[in-house]
Each structure stands twice: as C-alpha cells, then as structure tokens.
Write a protein that holds these residues in place. Structure first.
Motif, PDB file in Angstrom:
ATOM      1  N   GLY B 201      60.825  23.390  39.473  1.00 32.46           N
ATOM      2  CA  GLY B 201      60.171  22.157  39.539  1.00 32.46           C
ATOM      3  C   GLY B 201      58.612  22.443  40.173  1.00 32.46           C
ATOM      4  N   SER B 202      58.355  23.884  40.359  1.00 35.96           N
ATOM      5  CA  SER B 202      56.760  24.030  40.647  1.00 35.96           C
ATOM      6  C   SER B 202      56.092  24.706  39.303  1.00 35.96           C
ATOM      7  CB  SER B 202      57.210  25.461  41.400  1.00 35.96           C
ATOM      8  OG  SER B 202      57.291  26.588  40.904  1.00 35.96           O
ATOM      9  N   GLN B 203      54.843  24.496  39.474  1.00 33.14           N
ATOM     10  CA  GLN B 203      53.977  25.064  38.325  1.00 33.14           C
ATOM     11  C   GLN B 203      53.038  25.726  39.141  1.00 33.14           C
ATOM     12  OE1 GLN B 203      52.806  21.158  36.984  1.00 33.14           O
ATOM     13  NE2 GLN B 203      52.837  22.176  34.839  1.00 33.14           N
ATOM     14  N   ILE B 204      52.677  27.145  38.701  1.00 33.85           N
ATOM     15  CA  ILE B 204      51.444  27.773  39.536  1.00 33.85           C
ATOM     16  C   ILE B 204      50.402  28.004  38.612  1.00 33.85           C
ATOM     17  CG2 ILE B 204      50.983  29.843  40.850  1.00 33.85           C
ATOM     18  CD1 ILE B 204      53.704  30.207  41.670  1.00 33.85           C
ATOM     19  N   GLY B 205      49.424  27.810  38.525  1.00 31.12           N
ATOM     20  CA  GLY B 205      48.307  27.701  37.640  1.00 31.12           C
ATOM     21  C   GLY B 205      47.333  28.955  38.474  1.00 31.12           C
ATOM     22  N   SER B 206      46.774  29.747  37.382  1.00 28.28           N
ATOM     23  CA  SER B 206      45.921  30.949  37.743  1.00 28.28           C
ATOM     24  C   SER B 206      44.576  30.561  37.411  1.00 28.28           C
ATOM     25  CB  SER B 206      46.338  32.161  37.454  1.00 28.28           C
ATOM     26  OG  SER B 206      45.485  33.347  37.886  1.00 28.28           O
ATOM     27  N   TYR B 207      43.430  30.540  38.242  1.00 23.86           N
ATOM     28  CA  TYR B 207      42.067  30.146  37.955  1.00 23.86           C
ATOM     29  C   TYR B 207      40.983  31.273  38.298  1.00 23.86           C
ATOM     30  CZ  TYR B 207      44.461  25.532  37.443  1.00 23.86           C
ATOM     31  OH  TYR B 207      45.193  24.681  36.841  1.00 23.86           O
ATOM     32  N   PRO B 208      40.897  32.170  37.627  1.00 22.97           N
ATOM     33  CA  PRO B 208      40.142  33.359  37.665  1.00 22.97           C
ATOM     34  C   PRO B 208      38.688  33.073  37.988  1.00 22.97           C
ATOM     35  CG  PRO B 208      40.857  33.431  35.491  1.00 22.97           C
ATOM     36  CD  PRO B 208      41.576  32.209  36.083  1.00 22.97           C
ATOM     37  N   PHE B 209      38.133  33.822  38.670  1.00 23.33           N
ATOM     38  CA  PHE B 209      36.187  33.527  38.923  1.00 23.33           C
ATOM     39  C   PHE B 209      35.655  34.868  38.994  1.00 23.33           C
ATOM     40  CE2 PHE B 209      38.115  32.718  43.008  1.00 23.33           C
ATOM     41  CZ  PHE B 209      37.652  33.477  43.832  1.00 23.33           C
ATOM     42  N   PHE B 210      34.517  35.047  38.572  1.00 23.52           N
ATOM     43  CA  PHE B 210      33.748  36.125  38.989  1.00 23.52           C
ATOM     44  C   PHE B 210      32.305  35.560  39.908  1.00 23.52           C
ATOM     45  CE2 PHE B 210      30.049  38.792  37.331  1.00 23.52           C
ATOM     46  CZ  PHE B 210      30.582  40.047  37.997  1.00 23.52           C
ATOM     47  N   ARG B 211      32.221  36.261  41.157  1.00 24.51           N
ATOM     48  CA  ARG B 211      31.452  35.525  41.975  1.00 24.51           C
ATOM     49  C   ARG B 211      31.096  36.659  43.033  1.00 24.51           C
ATOM     50  NH1 ARG B 211      34.262  31.109  45.197  1.00 24.51           N
ATOM     51  NH2 ARG B 211      35.289  30.148  43.440  1.00 24.51           N
ATOM     52  N   GLU B 212      29.556  36.712  43.375  1.00 23.00           N
ATOM     53  CA  GLU B 212      29.244  37.722  44.293  1.00 23.00           C
ATOM     54  C   GLU B 212      29.746  39.144  43.957  1.00 23.00           C
ATOM     55  OE1 GLU B 212      30.681  36.791  48.078  1.00 23.00           O
ATOM     56  OE2 GLU B 212      30.756  34.874  47.664  1.00 23.00           O
ATOM     57  N   GLY B 213      29.432  39.063  42.480  1.00 18.28           N
ATOM     58  CA  GLY B 213      29.702  40.704  41.882  1.00 18.28           C
ATOM     59  C   GLY B 213      31.407  41.253  42.001  1.00 18.28           C
ATOM     60  N   ARG B 214      31.987  40.227  42.378  1.00 24.01           N
ATOM     61  CA  ARG B 214      33.533  40.591  42.533  1.00 24.01           C
ATOM     62  C   ARG B 214      34.444  39.390  41.637  1.00 24.01           C
ATOM     63  NH1 ARG B 214      35.655  41.168  48.102  1.00 24.01           N
ATOM     64  NH2 ARG B 214      34.532  39.603  48.712  1.00 24.01           N
ATOM     65  N   VAL B 215      35.511  40.176  41.289  1.00 28.75           N
ATOM     66  CA  VAL B 215      36.458  39.128  40.405  1.00 28.75           C
ATOM     67  C   VAL B 215      37.434  38.826  41.460  1.00 28.75           C
ATOM     68  CG1 VAL B 215      36.114  39.867  38.198  1.00 28.75           C
ATOM     69  CG2 VAL B 215      38.174  40.782  39.455  1.00 28.75           C
ATOM     70  N   GLY B 216      37.871  37.344  41.234  1.00 31.32           N
ATOM     71  CA  GLY B 216      39.036  36.870  42.257  1.00 31.32           C
ATOM     72  C   GLY B 216      39.703  35.579  41.541  1.00 31.32           C
ATOM     73  N   ALA B 217      40.712  35.039  42.138  1.00 28.71           N
ATOM     74  CA  ALA B 217      41.177  33.880  41.586  1.00 28.71           C
ATOM     75  C   ALA B 217      41.936  32.849  42.574  1.00 28.71           C
ATOM     76  CB  ALA B 217      42.294  34.514  40.718  1.00 28.71           C
TER      77      ALA B 217
END
Lengths: 252, 252
Positions: B201-217
C-alpha cells in the motif's frame, strides 16, 4: 509525397508526479510545438500513471491510429520507471540490453561510480529498438517502429527532440495568420462561424485576453492553403470593419 | 463511509490550442492538486481536439471507470465551443437553455451590450444539469451526474473549483512524507524498490534535482496509513545512513 495528407502524432505522458499535481507538465506544449515545425499534428494526449496496464492500453490505442507516437517519462533508473517494460509488452517483444546504450552508460558513469543495477536499467530497450541520443545525461531515448520514448525531464526531452529534428516525414505545412481586435469574442462569434464555414479546410481559433483594462481577442486562422488563410483573414477584417471594430492585422 | 476505498477522477482537457502548443496547459496540475485535497485521486487525463467524436469517446470511456469526470475548455461563446453538445451526445440527452444560466448572463451582460446569440450559447446545458458558479465572468460551469464541465481559462476554473470545494465525497486522505539526500537516484534504486515492496500500500516516488552543482533527489512516500508512511521513511533513512549518504528528513 502526397501533400494533402495530414500526418498525425499522439503523446502518452507517463508519471504519477503529473497526476498528483506535484509536477507541472511542460512536455505537452514542447512536443506539440516541435511537431508543428515538423509538419505533424499532435492529435491527442493521454496522461497515465506508472502502471503497466494503463501504459499498454494507451500505447496500443494511440499507435494504431496515428503516424507517430511519443511517450515521456519512466525511462530512468528507479523501480517506478517501467515504460520500457510496458512498451515491450504492448508490442509483444522481449526487453533486451542494447549494447550501444550500455557502452554509453559505462562511459558516462566511468567517473561517477560506474554502472550499477539501477543505471543498467537505462540500457534496456524493447527488442529491435534504436537509440535517440541524449546529450545531457547519458541515458538515451528509444525509437522502435513509430514509437519514440523520451525522457520526463523537459530539458532532456528538448535535447532528444533536437536529435530527431528533420528525421520524421510530415505533410504540408499548416499555415496560419492572425487578426486581433478590441472586442469581446462573444460579440463576434457569429462572424467567426460564418467565415470558417465559408472556407473549407480552415480552422479559426479565438483567443480572448484581458489587457490594459479592456477585453480583446486574437483570431488565428489555420489552413494548409495560403489562399484560404488570406481569404479568411480578409473576410474577418471586412466583417470587423463593417461592425465598427478596430482591428490589427497580425494580432494584438 | 468505507475509508479503504479509493475515489478516482479523470480529466478531459478539450482544446486545439493545447494540442497546437500555443497554450501551456495549467489545468491538469491545478485540478490534480485540488482533487488531492478532496481525497480524490486523479487517475488519467486525456487532451482532445475540438471535435465532437473525440470528446464523446473520451467522456464515455473515462466517466464509466472513475467516480468523477472533469472537463476543461470549450464552454465559451464561439463556434469551436462544443463541449456541451458533445457531452449531451455522450449522455444521450438533449441540449436545453438553463433558465438560471440565462438570467445570470442577462444580468452580467446588462451593461455590456446585452445577451446575443453567441453569449446565449453559454446558457446551454445538457438536459438535467446543475450550474457551477463562476464569480469571474458570468458564464457558469455545469454539473451533471458525475461530470463537471469547467472553463478552459485557468483563473476561471480556479473559481469554479473553489465553488465545488467540499461538495464531492472522497476517500481516506493520502498521506505523504519526504526524505531528501545528495545522491544520484540511480545509486539507490535498489533501496527504493526494496522498501516499497516491503510495505504494502506504499508508493515511493523519486524526484531527482541538480542544484548548487550537485545532484540529489527527494524521495516521497505516499500511503493512506500513517504507520506505513513512517515505517517507509524510517527504512529509507536507515538504508541511506548504512550506505554512507547524508539525508534530510522532510526533504531538501
């Protein structure tokens, strides 16, 4: 080439993040505009969740009745990226690792920790597919038959569209011209209908606006025939003039 | 009320201007977010041209398999505003002039030249419909059965949504929580899949970003169960910590 034939495309936007409202879609407008330049008309769009059956249904319905089908989203490295699997199921083919895609990813991730299981997911394609170059982030788009699987991130999709520019056959250019007037569209609805009906193969769109405290509208005429576009614009200007409205050829 | 039942909605966006790329759609995200607050999930969206058959097909398919159906666009005064006619055809009912809508328009246009044929089009509804108030520009939205016909102009649609707030039954709230990390999502795809699979019953969404010269999510967990959300977040934090990544509960 039969210039009178209209080439059509459809788009399937894949992603829970669009349906939750978390992300504002930008790919519909971007792909629509790009298709217009290729002289291909976007006929329909569906936004579906990250669910295989929903993707399969949309892909199979839309690919059958359009010249081209595009998808955006779901080709990344995570568990909810299931576009390749769903499209392979829709086409009745296996999923294989594309050797060139694998080489691209190995090269791209060489100084970023190397290829792992998640990253290798991005080398998977429906059997028989070609790649669409991705100059931004390594993982390529995918082309198979009349299907084009693009990224969900709009900047990456833009790069993939650039790579496809000029490679898809289209029909006669859809020409357009505009006349604008400071008039509520509801006052001249009759004129618009009359002019459109008198010109076969024309479409007249009405785009109202509220600006400088006044209402107005731009009327956009579209047709593949330059004579039809000109005649529609002339008829609209004449009608607006007779009704006593100021109008601006080219639009306001 | 059965709290475990999920209430669903679909949306049909009607308009050549979206499919040509001229207009950037804003109603999908707006309606998706509003539905979320009503505890109703937007399951699918279709964008169709100003063509009766295309509207009828979309409306009949989507209204049958969702609790609610919304449309945007095509309820204005001009010749290409055909939503009411298409919906009436889909429902197999006549189009009638709604007396209250007519009165609203006569009042609204009293000091703007009065009601003419084009403006009166906006009082036409499928037989049996109720009105949805429009505080901005007079012409009301339309509610019939599980269908809600809204304006195409996003600000007007927003007003109509306000008017509907609290009037639609929904299910259990979909809860969510977020953890963010400075990590390429492709490095932890395995962790995400493992945690989601371990929590029904869970859903996990991954929302990557590129900020301050680094990648994260940011990783967004959704479930109707608060215990499930908390357990997923705990598992993600534990997994990220074990792998040596900094993480930020609540998201970056």
């Amino acid at each position: 080439m039969d210039d009178s034939r209209i080439w059509t495309a459809a788009l399937v936007v894949i992603g829970d993040e669009i349906l939750s409202g978390r992300t504002q879609d930008k790919n519909i407008a971007q792909i629509a505009s790009w298709l217009g330049v290729q002289n291909i008309r976007l006929r329909e769009v569906r936004v579906v969740p990250d669910v295989v059956d929903a993707i399969v249904e949309a892909v199979n319905t839309l690919r059958a009745r359009n010249d081209y089908l595009f998808t955006t989203g779901g080709i990344g490295p995570t568990h909810d990226d299931i576009t390749v699997d769903a499209v392979a199921e829709a086409l009745g083919v296996d999923v294989v690792v594309h050797p060139e895609a694998r080489a691209i990813l190995e090269n791209y991730y060489a100084d970023k920790g190397g290829v792992n299981e998640g990253r290798l997911r991005m080398a998977r394609v429906p059997d028989g597919a070609d790649l669409i170059p991705n100059r931004y982030s390594g993982a390529p788009g995918i082309r198979i038959g009349n299907l084009h699987l693009m990224a969900g991130v709009p900047d990456i999709t833009a790069g993939m569209l650039d790579a496809l520019t000029g490679s898809l056959e289209g029909g006669a250019p859809l020409l357009s011209d505009t006349v604008g007037a400071w008039v509520p569209e509801s006052e001249i609805a009759g004129l618009l209908m009359e002019v459109e009906r008198a010109h076969e193969g024309s479409q007249i769109g009405s785009y109202p606006f509220f600006r400088e405290g006044r209402v107005g509208a731009n009327f956009v005429v579209r047709s593949t025939s330059p004579e039809t576009v000109k005649s529609c614009i002339d008829s609209l200007c004449e009608g607006l003039g007779e009704m006593g409205y100021d109008f601006t050829p080219g639009g306001i």
